[in-house]
Design a protein around this motif. Structure first.
Motif, PDB file in Angstrom:
ATOM      1  N   ARG A  25      46.595  41.937  46.539  1.00 50.06           N
ATOM      2  CA  ARG A  25      47.178  41.159  45.451  1.00 50.06           C
ATOM      3  C   ARG A  25      46.529  39.779  45.382  1.00 50.06           C
ATOM      4  O   ARG A  25      46.216  39.174  46.410  1.00 50.06           O
ATOM      5  CB  ARG A  25      48.680  41.010  45.640  1.00 50.06           C
ATOM      6  N   LEU A  26      46.397  39.277  44.157  1.00 57.20           N
ATOM      7  CA  LEU A  26      45.783  37.967  43.976  1.00 57.20           C
ATOM      8  C   LEU A  26      46.550  36.885  44.709  1.00 57.20           C
ATOM      9  O   LEU A  26      45.955  35.980  45.312  1.00 57.20           O
ATOM     10  CB  LEU A  26      45.722  37.630  42.479  1.00 57.20           C
ATOM     11  N   GLU A  27      47.876  36.936  44.648  1.00 58.81           N
ATOM     12  CA  GLU A  27      48.672  35.868  45.255  1.00 58.81           C
ATOM     13  C   GLU A  27      48.598  35.861  46.770  1.00 58.81           C
ATOM     14  O   GLU A  27      49.027  34.891  47.412  1.00 58.81           O
ATOM     15  CB  GLU A  27      50.130  35.961  44.802  1.00 58.81           C
ATOM     16  N   ILE A  51      45.711  36.085  48.450  1.00 58.65           N
ATOM     17  CA  ILE A  51      44.406  35.590  48.878  1.00 58.65           C
ATOM     18  C   ILE A  51      44.536  34.176  49.446  1.00 58.65           C
ATOM     19  O   ILE A  51      45.163  33.304  48.840  1.00 58.65           O
ATOM     20  CB  ILE A  51      43.405  35.617  47.712  1.00 58.65           C
ATOM     21  N   ARG A 109      42.222  30.839  37.936  1.00 58.72           N
ATOM     22  CA  ARG A 109      43.276  31.407  37.097  1.00 58.72           C
ATOM     23  C   ARG A 109      42.794  31.790  35.704  1.00 58.72           C
ATOM     24  O   ARG A 109      43.583  32.285  34.896  1.00 58.72           O
ATOM     25  CB  ARG A 109      44.498  30.481  37.004  1.00 58.72           C
ATOM     26  N   LYS A 118      40.413  34.108  33.069  1.00 60.07           N
ATOM     27  CA  LYS A 118      39.982  35.504  32.998  1.00 60.07           C
ATOM     28  C   LYS A 118      38.702  35.584  32.179  1.00 60.07           C
ATOM     29  O   LYS A 118      38.627  35.039  31.077  1.00 60.07           O
ATOM     30  CB  LYS A 118      41.068  36.388  32.388  1.00 60.07           C
ATOM     31  N   LEU A 150      35.096  40.547  45.226  1.00 60.90           N
ATOM     32  CA  LEU A 150      34.842  39.139  44.956  1.00 60.90           C
ATOM     33  C   LEU A 150      33.383  38.918  44.566  1.00 60.90           C
ATOM     34  O   LEU A 150      32.474  39.491  45.177  1.00 60.90           O
ATOM     35  CB  LEU A 150      35.178  38.293  46.185  1.00 60.90           C
ATOM     36  N   ARG A 189      37.551  37.487  41.144  1.00 64.60           N
ATOM     37  CA  ARG A 189      37.927  38.804  41.677  1.00 64.60           C
ATOM     38  C   ARG A 189      37.989  39.805  40.534  1.00 64.60           C
ATOM     39  O   ARG A 189      38.523  39.503  39.461  1.00 64.60           O
ATOM     40  CB  ARG A 189      39.275  38.746  42.386  1.00 64.60           C
ATOM     41  N   THR A 223      39.608  42.241  38.562  1.00 64.39           N
ATOM     42  CA  THR A 223      41.012  42.635  38.413  1.00 64.39           C
ATOM     43  C   THR A 223      41.188  43.805  37.455  1.00 64.39           C
ATOM     44  O   THR A 223      42.277  44.372  37.378  1.00 64.39           O
ATOM     45  CB  THR A 223      41.861  41.440  37.948  1.00 64.39           C
ATOM     46  N   THR A 241      39.012  37.498  37.432  1.00 59.88           N
ATOM     47  CA  THR A 241      40.026  36.453  37.456  1.00 59.88           C
ATOM     48  C   THR A 241      39.577  35.391  38.445  1.00 59.88           C
ATOM     49  O   THR A 241      39.243  35.698  39.598  1.00 59.88           O
ATOM     50  CB  THR A 241      41.392  37.013  37.874  1.00 59.88           C
ATOM     51  N   ILE A 264      39.464  32.650  41.218  1.00 58.12           N
ATOM     52  CA  ILE A 264      40.261  32.439  42.430  1.00 58.12           C
ATOM     53  C   ILE A 264      40.183  30.984  42.883  1.00 58.12           C
ATOM     54  O   ILE A 264      41.180  30.278  42.931  1.00 58.12           O
ATOM     55  CB  ILE A 264      39.774  33.359  43.567  1.00 58.12           C
TER      56      ILE A 264
END
Length: 235
Positions: free
Chosen positions: A17-19, A21, A43, A45, A68, A98, A100, A115, A117
């Motif tokens: 999950r992104l959160e 990382i 954040r 895209k 990544l 990343r 996504t 997305t 990071i």
């Protein structure tokens, strides 16, 4: 990224999950996607149509590991450079993206969405084995990009007025109802990415230390562009 088997305890962990990382999940070496005049912010895209063999290899290798990729601007557009065989120099700061979402077409090309990071500093080129560029990077100075940052106070009405003048001067159609509904922090991510500023100006927005500074640079660029003065550049 070149796919290798991990035999050591310090190998990067798989992050789903992104959160989740953290700075420890950002590798010290990363495959690069140099994109002239294109900006990826934390954040943000960025949709990409990937068809060159070396970048297809980059996507394949990234999907096999942490998903990544380092997005970074070259100084010059290689297609417009007389020295077409020369490897273009890169700016010092890029952004880790990343994958996504992605889809692979029947011809082996990809449609992907990155997305953002966190930003990174480009240190030096490293040896690549699949045609795309790789580099040693350092993201430690940008650890704050991984945290939720509250929107910085800025004069939104003034910014929107300058933005409308900028788009009208270029005959660009915009869905203003979408922009009006954006939160302040989302606006400060989306606008620098979609506005067709020249490459150095895009880089100035990327390297702004804070959202407050990014808002100031963006306002300055919109005002300068609206005045028709193409000779003045922000520091």
């Amino acid at each position: 990224m070149v796919t290798t088997a991990h035999f050591f305890d310090d190998a990067p962990r798989k992050v789903s999950r992104l959160e989740d990382i953290t700075l420890a999940d950002i590798p010290a070496e990363l495959g690069l996607f140099p994109l002239f005049g294109t900006l990826l912010l934390p954040r943000g895209k960025l949709p990409l149509n990937v068809f060159e063999p070396r970048y297809i290899a980059l996507i394949e290798d990234a999907l096999a590991e942490q998903r990544l990729i380092g997005v970074i601007q070259p100084f010059n557009d290689l297609e417009d450079d007389e020295e077409i065989d020369e490897v273009p120099h890169l700016f010092e700061v890029g952004c880790v993206g990343r994958i996504t979402s992605f889809s692979e077409r029947q011809d082996g090309t990809f449609a992907v969405t990155l997305t953002g990071i966190c930003r990174f500093r480009y240190l030096r080129e490293s040896l690549g084995q699949r045609g795309y560029r790789r580099a040693r990077i350092d993201a430690s100075a940008y650890a704050g990009d991984l945290d939720e940052i509250p929107s910085a106070p800025f004069d939104r009405d003034l910014l929107m007025t300058s933005l409308k003048g900028y788009f009208e001067a270029r005959g660009m159609g915009v869905r203003w109802e979408v922009i009006d509904q954006m939160a302040d922090d989302a606006l400060l991510v989306a606008l620098p990415m979609i506005c067709p500023f020249p490459s150095p100006e895009k880089q100035a927005l990327l390297e702004a230390d804070t959202l407050t500074e990014r808002a100031r640079v963006l306002q300055s660029l919109l005002d300068l562009s609206g005045s028709g003065d193409s000779t003045v550049r922000p520091s």
